[in-house]
Motif scaffolding. Structure first.
Motif, PDB file in Angstrom:
ATOM      1  N   LEU A 103      -2.737  -7.398 -10.705  1.00 58.74           N
ATOM      2  CA  LEU A 103      -3.076  -6.009 -11.019  1.00 58.74           C
ATOM      3  C   LEU A 103      -3.544  -5.893 -12.462  1.00 58.74           C
ATOM      4  N   GLN A 104      -4.331  -4.853 -12.732  1.00 61.40           N
ATOM      5  CA  GLN A 104      -4.856  -4.636 -14.081  1.00 61.40           C
ATOM      6  C   GLN A 104      -4.902  -3.151 -14.385  1.00 61.40           C
ATOM      7  N   GLY A 105      -4.905  -2.823 -15.653  1.00 60.56           N
ATOM      8  CA  GLY A 105      -5.052  -1.434 -16.085  1.00 60.56           C
ATOM      9  C   GLY A 105      -3.781  -0.627 -15.927  1.00 60.56           C
ATOM     10  N   PHE A 106      -3.943   0.690 -16.024  1.00 62.60           N
ATOM     11  CA  PHE A 106      -2.815   1.601 -15.913  1.00 62.60           C
ATOM     12  C   PHE A 106      -2.533   1.894 -14.442  1.00 62.60           C
ATOM     13  N   ILE A 107      -1.257   1.965 -14.093  1.00 64.03           N
ATOM     14  CA  ILE A 107      -0.861   2.291 -12.735  1.00 64.03           C
ATOM     15  C   ILE A 107      -0.332   3.725 -12.755  1.00 64.03           C
ATOM     16  N   PHE A 108      -0.990   4.603 -12.026  1.00 68.22           N
ATOM     17  CA  PHE A 108      -0.519   5.973 -11.874  1.00 68.22           C
ATOM     18  C   PHE A 108      -0.748   6.366 -10.416  1.00 68.22           C
ATOM     19  N   PHE A 109      -0.522   7.621 -10.063  1.00 72.29           N
ATOM     20  CA  PHE A 109      -0.535   8.020  -8.657  1.00 72.29           C
ATOM     21  C   PHE A 109      -1.837   7.663  -7.940  1.00 72.29           C
ATOM     22  N   GLY A 110      -2.966   7.869  -8.574  1.00 77.23           N
ATOM     23  CA  GLY A 110      -4.248   7.573  -7.935  1.00 77.23           C
ATOM     24  C   GLY A 110      -4.444   6.093  -7.670  1.00 77.23           C
ATOM     25  N   SER A 111      -4.121   5.262  -8.646  1.00 77.31           N
ATOM     26  CA  SER A 111      -4.306   3.825  -8.467  1.00 77.31           C
ATOM     27  C   SER A 111      -3.198   3.220  -7.611  1.00 77.31           C
ATOM     28  N   ALA A 112      -2.016   3.798  -7.627  1.00 70.44           N
ATOM     29  CA  ALA A 112      -0.925   3.292  -6.787  1.00 70.44           C
ATOM     30  C   ALA A 112      -1.286   3.427  -5.310  1.00 70.44           C
ATOM     31  N   GLY A 113      -2.023   4.465  -4.962  1.00 75.84           N
ATOM     32  CA  GLY A 113      -2.477   4.636  -3.577  1.00 75.84           C
ATOM     33  C   GLY A 113      -3.396   3.505  -3.146  1.00 75.84           C
ATOM     34  N   ARG A 114      -4.241   3.049  -4.045  1.00 78.23           N
ATOM     35  CA  ARG A 114      -5.140   1.924  -3.727  1.00 78.23           C
ATOM     36  C   ARG A 114      -4.363   0.620  -3.563  1.00 78.23           C
ATOM     37  N   ILE A 115      -3.342   0.433  -4.381  1.00 78.22           N
ATOM     38  CA  ILE A 115      -2.502  -0.761  -4.233  1.00 78.22           C
ATOM     39  C   ILE A 115      -1.806  -0.724  -2.876  1.00 78.22           C
ATOM     40  N   LEU A 116      -1.273   0.439  -2.515  1.00 80.11           N
ATOM     41  CA  LEU A 116      -0.607   0.585  -1.224  1.00 80.11           C
ATOM     42  C   LEU A 116      -1.562   0.309  -0.066  1.00 80.11           C
ATOM     43  N   GLU A 117      -2.795   0.792  -0.165  1.00 79.55           N
ATOM     44  CA  GLU A 117      -3.798   0.518   0.884  1.00 79.55           C
ATOM     45  C   GLU A 117      -4.049  -0.978   1.026  1.00 79.55           C
ATOM     46  N   THR A 118      -4.132  -1.695  -0.088  1.00 77.16           N
ATOM     47  CA  THR A 118      -4.365  -3.135  -0.053  1.00 77.16           C
ATOM     48  C   THR A 118      -3.191  -3.861   0.591  1.00 77.16           C
ATOM     49  N   VAL A 119      -1.964  -3.452   0.243  1.00 79.67           N
ATOM     50  CA  VAL A 119      -0.773  -4.069   0.837  1.00 79.67           C
ATOM     51  C   VAL A 119      -0.734  -3.775   2.333  1.00 79.67           C
ATOM     52  N   ARG A 120      -1.014  -2.539   2.721  1.00 78.60           N
ATOM     53  CA  ARG A 120      -1.026  -2.195   4.156  1.00 78.60           C
ATOM     54  C   ARG A 120      -2.084  -2.997   4.911  1.00 78.60           C
ATOM     55  N   ASP A 121      -3.233  -3.214   4.282  1.00 76.44           N
ATOM     56  CA  ASP A 121      -4.280  -4.013   4.903  1.00 76.44           C
ATOM     57  C   ASP A 121      -3.787  -5.438   5.155  1.00 76.44           C
ATOM     58  N   MET A 122      -3.083  -6.007   4.183  1.00 74.43           N
ATOM     59  CA  MET A 122      -2.533  -7.348   4.348  1.00 74.43           C
ATOM     60  C   MET A 122      -1.504  -7.389   5.484  1.00 74.43           C
ATOM     61  N   VAL A 123      -0.629  -6.396   5.531  1.00 69.94           N
ATOM     62  CA  VAL A 123       0.396  -6.341   6.582  1.00 69.94           C
ATOM     63  C   VAL A 123      -0.256  -6.141   7.952  1.00 69.94           C
ATOM     64  N   ASN A 124      -1.293  -5.311   8.023  1.00 63.81           N
ATOM     65  CA  ASN A 124      -1.993  -5.109   9.295  1.00 63.81           C
ATOM     66  C   ASN A 124      -2.664  -6.388   9.769  1.00 63.81           C
ATOM     67  N   LYS A 125      -3.219  -7.169   8.838  1.00 58.35           N
ATOM     68  CA  LYS A 125      -3.814  -8.454   9.214  1.00 58.35           C
ATOM     69  C   LYS A 125      -2.748  -9.383   9.778  1.00 58.35           C
ATOM     70  N   LYS A 126      -1.556  -9.375   9.170  1.00 60.38           N
ATOM     71  CA  LYS A 126      -0.456 -10.206   9.666  1.00 60.38           C
ATOM     72  C   LYS A 126      -0.036  -9.756  11.056  1.00 60.38           C
ATOM     73  N   ASN A 127       0.146  -8.441  11.238  1.00 59.60           N
ATOM     74  CA  ASN A 127       0.608  -7.909  12.525  1.00 59.60           C
ATOM     75  C   ASN A 127      -0.415  -8.088  13.636  1.00 59.60           C
ATOM     76  N   SER A 128      -1.683  -8.094  13.287  1.00 62.28           N
ATOM     77  CA  SER A 128      -2.723  -8.262  14.305  1.00 62.28           C
ATOM     78  C   SER A 128      -2.939  -9.734  14.662  1.00 62.28           C
ATOM     79  N   GLY A 129      -2.313 -10.641  13.901  1.00 56.75           N
ATOM     80  CA  GLY A 129      -2.444 -12.063  14.186  1.00 56.75           C
ATOM     81  C   GLY A 129      -3.756 -12.654  13.709  1.00 56.75           C
TER      82      GLY A 129
END
Length: 114
Positions: A71-97
């Protein structure tokens, strides 16, 4: 701000200036991606010296079991949402096999550059 200072006074002008500066800051960083890179264990190494057998196992399984988000830069509510989207994308890839994602167990968030 000069007009607000003339009409309402210095205190109101300072307050409005701070609010405007905050809004400009948020808009600039809202377009900034907080995820600098996504790595696997194969892409990066620690300073720990391990036995060759352990290194081989980490190289074989670590790439599939662990993903690292730098991660880089400042983490605040707007950027935290993007981090969460990236993590969810990774978890969805795992769950979909998806290929290379089925063994994922760990997602490491590297805040060193924040």
């Amino acid at each position: 701000i000069v007009i607000i200072n003339a009409v309402f006074g210095l205190l109101w002008a300072v307050g409005v200036g701070i609010i405007i500066a905050t809004i400009i800051f948020m808009l600039q960083y809202a377009s900034h991606t907080p995820v600098k890179s996504k790595l696997t264990i194969a892409d990066t190494r620690t300073q720990i010296v391990r036995k060759p057998a352990e290194e081989k196992k980490i190289t074989q399984l670590g790439s599939q079991m662990c993903r690292i988000m730098v991660l880089q830069g400042f983490i605040f509510f707007g950027s935290a949402g993007r981090i969460l989207e990236t993590v969810r994308d990774m978890v969805n890839k795992k769950n979909s096999g998806a290929a290379g994602w089925s063994l994922l167990q760990f997602i490491v968030l590297d805040f060193e550059q924040c």
